[in-house]
Design an enzyme around this catalytic site. Structure first.
Site, PDB file in Angstrom:
ATOM      1  N   CYS A 150      16.465  89.210  52.841  1.00 12.85           N
ATOM      2  CA  CYS A 150      16.670  88.726  54.206  1.00 12.85           C
ATOM      3  C   CYS A 150      16.718  87.212  54.283  1.00 12.85           C
ATOM      4  CB  CYS A 150      15.597  89.283  55.145  1.00 12.85           C
ATOM      5  SG  CYS A 150      13.899  88.926  54.642  1.00 12.85           S
ATOM      6  N   HIS A 197       9.668  88.918  56.789  1.00  7.57           N
ATOM      7  CA  HIS A 197      11.025  89.196  57.250  1.00  7.57           C
ATOM      8  C   HIS A 197      11.587  87.899  57.815  1.00  7.57           C
ATOM      9  CE1 HIS A 197      14.468  91.477  58.354  1.00  7.57           C
ATOM     10  NE2 HIS A 197      14.279  91.386  59.661  1.00  7.57           N
ATOM     11  N   ASP A 251      19.491  89.663  63.593  1.00  7.59           N
ATOM     12  CA  ASP A 251      18.718  90.333  62.551  1.00  7.59           C
ATOM     13  C   ASP A 251      19.656  91.311  61.857  1.00  7.59           C
ATOM     14  OD1 ASP A 251      17.018  91.761  60.925  1.00  7.59           O
ATOM     15  OD2 ASP A 251      15.613  92.327  62.505  1.00  7.59           O
TER      16      ASP A 251
END
Length: 209
Positions: free
Chosen positions: A32, A85, A101
């Site tokens: 990520c 994250h 996201d």
């Protein structure tokens, strides 16, 4: 946050910008931080919006266990507990922000307050040890400072836990690996500002937790 510009807001406070298509974004599962770095690079290269309007947001805590709902790798209404994250935040002016996201099942982008409600939910539902913190830094600073040799994704035998991106590792003139400085939620370490979730919502959102 950048200076509010109400003229860039459409009906309902939605940003009047050219859409970033999710399918056009560089994406590698479980990377990520690099996905968001590549998204920042994409925005910079398009030159349609000042990078000062965009923020990389690292989500973690001292235990490296943060529950996030509405993730693609989740099951039903259960959260995924990540060690960290990373999402991208766009400040559309005033308190109107959107979240990008690449791992969520929510819209892309998603209005900030909707994302907080659906993906983070209430801190009252979460044991103190699992409560989320956010390290927020401007996208231009993220592009200049972040470096990763991907060593955190190798096991004790040097094998990949998850297949890495096909492009070269992201490095700077000063560093080959500083991911831990971004994941750390110690305010004296790394770049940007560290917030608790309520502080984060107060800074960028409309609603409160």
């Amino acid at each position: 946050m950048s200076t509010p510009n109400p003229d860039r807001l459409g009906p309902g406070g939605k940003c009047q910008i050219s859409a970033i298509i999710k399918e056009d974004c560089v994406y590698t599962r479980c990377y990520c931080e690099e996905n968001v770095w590549k998204l920042c690079e994409y925005i910079k290269n398009r030159r349609q919006h000042p990078l000062e309007e965009w923020y990389a947001v690292f989500i973690s805590n001292d235990q490296k266990m943060v529950p996030i709902w509405r993730q693609q790798s989740g099951h039903g209404d259960q959260p995924v507990v990540w060690d960290y994250h990373v999402i991208l935040l766009h400040d559309c002016g005033g308190q109107h922000c959107e979240v990008y996201d690449l791992d969520t099942t929510l819209p892309f982008p998603c209005p900030f307050d909707s994302y907080v409600k659906e993906a983070f939910r209430s801190e009252d539902l979460i044991q103190p040890a699992f409560r989320r913190k956010m390290r927020v830094l401007r996208a231009d600073l993220f592009l200049k400072t972040f470096a990763s040799d991907r060593s955190h994704m190798k096991d004790a035998c040097g094998m990949w836990r998850m297949t890495p991106p096909s492009y070269p590792c992201i490095q700077t003139a000063e560093a080959k690996m500083n991911l831990d400085d971004f994941i750390s939620m110690a305010p004296t370490i790394g770049w940007g500002d560290v917030y608790t979730l309520p502080e984060f919502v107060q800074q960028f959102g409309i609603t409160t937790l």
